[in-house]
Scaffold this motif. Sequence first.
Motif, PDB file in Angstrom:
ATOM      1  N   SER A 168       0.845  -1.190   0.000  1.00  0.00           N
ATOM      2  CA  SER A 168       0.000   0.000   0.000  1.00  0.00           C
ATOM      3  C   SER A 168       0.883   1.244   0.000  1.00  0.00           C
ATOM      4  O   SER A 168       2.047   1.201   0.415  1.00  0.00           O
ATOM      5  CB  SER A 168      -0.923   0.013   1.220  1.00  0.00           C
ATOM      6  N   SER A 173     -15.300   4.297   2.410  1.00  0.00           N
ATOM      7  CA  SER A 173     -14.603   4.070   3.679  1.00  0.00           C
ATOM      8  C   SER A 173     -14.931   5.109   4.750  1.00  0.00           C
ATOM      9  O   SER A 173     -15.055   6.306   4.473  1.00  0.00           O
ATOM     10  CB  SER A 173     -13.087   4.086   3.445  1.00  0.00           C
ATOM     11  N   SER A 218     -10.382   0.526  -1.944  1.00  0.00           N
ATOM     12  CA  SER A 218     -11.433   0.630  -0.931  1.00  0.00           C
ATOM     13  C   SER A 218     -12.507   1.569  -1.464  1.00  0.00           C
ATOM     14  O   SER A 218     -12.261   2.381  -2.362  1.00  0.00           O
ATOM     15  CB  SER A 218     -10.859   1.160   0.388  1.00  0.00           C
ATOM     16  N   THR A 271     -13.184   6.104   8.550  1.00  0.00           N
ATOM     17  CA  THR A 271     -11.966   5.839   9.316  1.00  0.00           C
ATOM     18  C   THR A 271     -12.145   6.154  10.796  1.00  0.00           C
ATOM     19  O   THR A 271     -11.176   6.433  11.502  1.00  0.00           O
ATOM     20  CB  THR A 271     -10.773   6.640   8.745  1.00  0.00           C
ATOM     21  N   SER A 318      -6.122   3.378  -1.267  1.00  0.00           N
ATOM     22  CA  SER A 318      -7.241   3.664  -0.367  1.00  0.00           C
ATOM     23  C   SER A 318      -7.879   5.008  -0.692  1.00  0.00           C
ATOM     24  O   SER A 318      -7.454   5.742  -1.591  1.00  0.00           O
ATOM     25  CB  SER A 318      -6.757   3.661   1.089  1.00  0.00           C
ATOM     26  N   THR A 319      -8.903   5.339   0.091  1.00  0.00           N
ATOM     27  CA  THR A 319      -9.603   6.617  -0.091  1.00  0.00           C
ATOM     28  C   THR A 319      -8.809   7.792   0.469  1.00  0.00           C
ATOM     29  O   THR A 319      -9.332   8.902   0.542  1.00  0.00           O
ATOM     30  CB  THR A 319     -10.996   6.560   0.559  1.00  0.00           C
TER      31      THR A 319
END
Length: 371
Positions: free
Chosen positions: A257, A322, A319, A324, A299-300
Amino acid sequence: MSFTEHISDYDWDKIESCIYNKTAKDVEIALGKTRPSIGDFMAMVSPAAEPYLEQMAILSQRYTRQRYGNTIQFYVPLYLTNSCINHCVYCGFNHDNDISRIILTDEQILREVEAIKRMGDFQHILLVTGENPRDAGVDYIENAIRLVKPYFSSISIEVQPLKEAEYKQLADAGLNAVYCYQETYNKSKYKVYHPKGMKSKFDWRLDGFDRMGKAGIHKIGLGVLIGLEDWRTDAAMMALHLQYLQKTYWQTKYSISFPRMRPHEGEDFQPNVVMTDKQLAQIIFAYRIFNHDLEMALSTREDSIFRDNMIGLGITSLSAGSKTNPGGYAVYTNELEQFSVNDSRIPSAVLQSVKNHGYEVVWKDWDLSLQ
């Protein structure tokens, strides 16, 4: 042996110097190889490679299609708690931050699952916690895995590093993958960003990946936090770590990532290094050319335009929708986020964008489906 014993063989300053001394000729040689070496990877993440981004994008797309076809996997994170004993200067869950600390109950976890299932046909869930081994330790995580298992075909966690026996315990409960970010491989600077708490122990965290491998975890995810130290050097160190893990635990699948630092609650820590969108694309292309089988997630943290542009160019997982913060889907919708989301589109909008690019969304983990 573990990677903590190997990392002493790699001098941060020497690797950084090697990267910045790479030439256009080095880049051309690297791009001409089917299986580039670590030295070639350093060339591809060097400043000398920036004029070659279009060529790198073409190669990255080709290798991604060869391995994954025209597919993008969807996953969704579920934050279980923001309770944390660490003092990471870049994180909204920092122990010193004066925020409400939440640990979801069984009933609340199931309410979150119901809300997630209403958003889309998610089959891959990522359970996330702060690091609080006393109140949300391995038994709490095991219970959460057993609660969500009937609703998802693939369960991953992003939690505090655990002991080998604890990873085996969670695998027996239904765990498929573990994601853990070393944040930076610059050991001399590591404690500046992690001054107190278990996360301040560089070797314990780094050794965690070996414990995962020994425990037989199906998939291991690595990452560095972009903004702390020179991203090119961290990328090369992580490539060395990845190469070691793949050689040592060859039956395990691996994922990378690329989290760029985002605004957060608390101490006003500013990134030491700012990575541009072109540079983030460069590191994605470099990893795909370096390792054709590697899964790569976006990811976002990133905005919708960048995420859409990366579809098919190396990224294999996205994703969507999302939240968090713990309970963010249904229970505590206004509580503190760990970081601010940059792509707030609902899953159906992300799904449509993927389709518009000629790709198919895979809701289920493809590795498990091939077993």
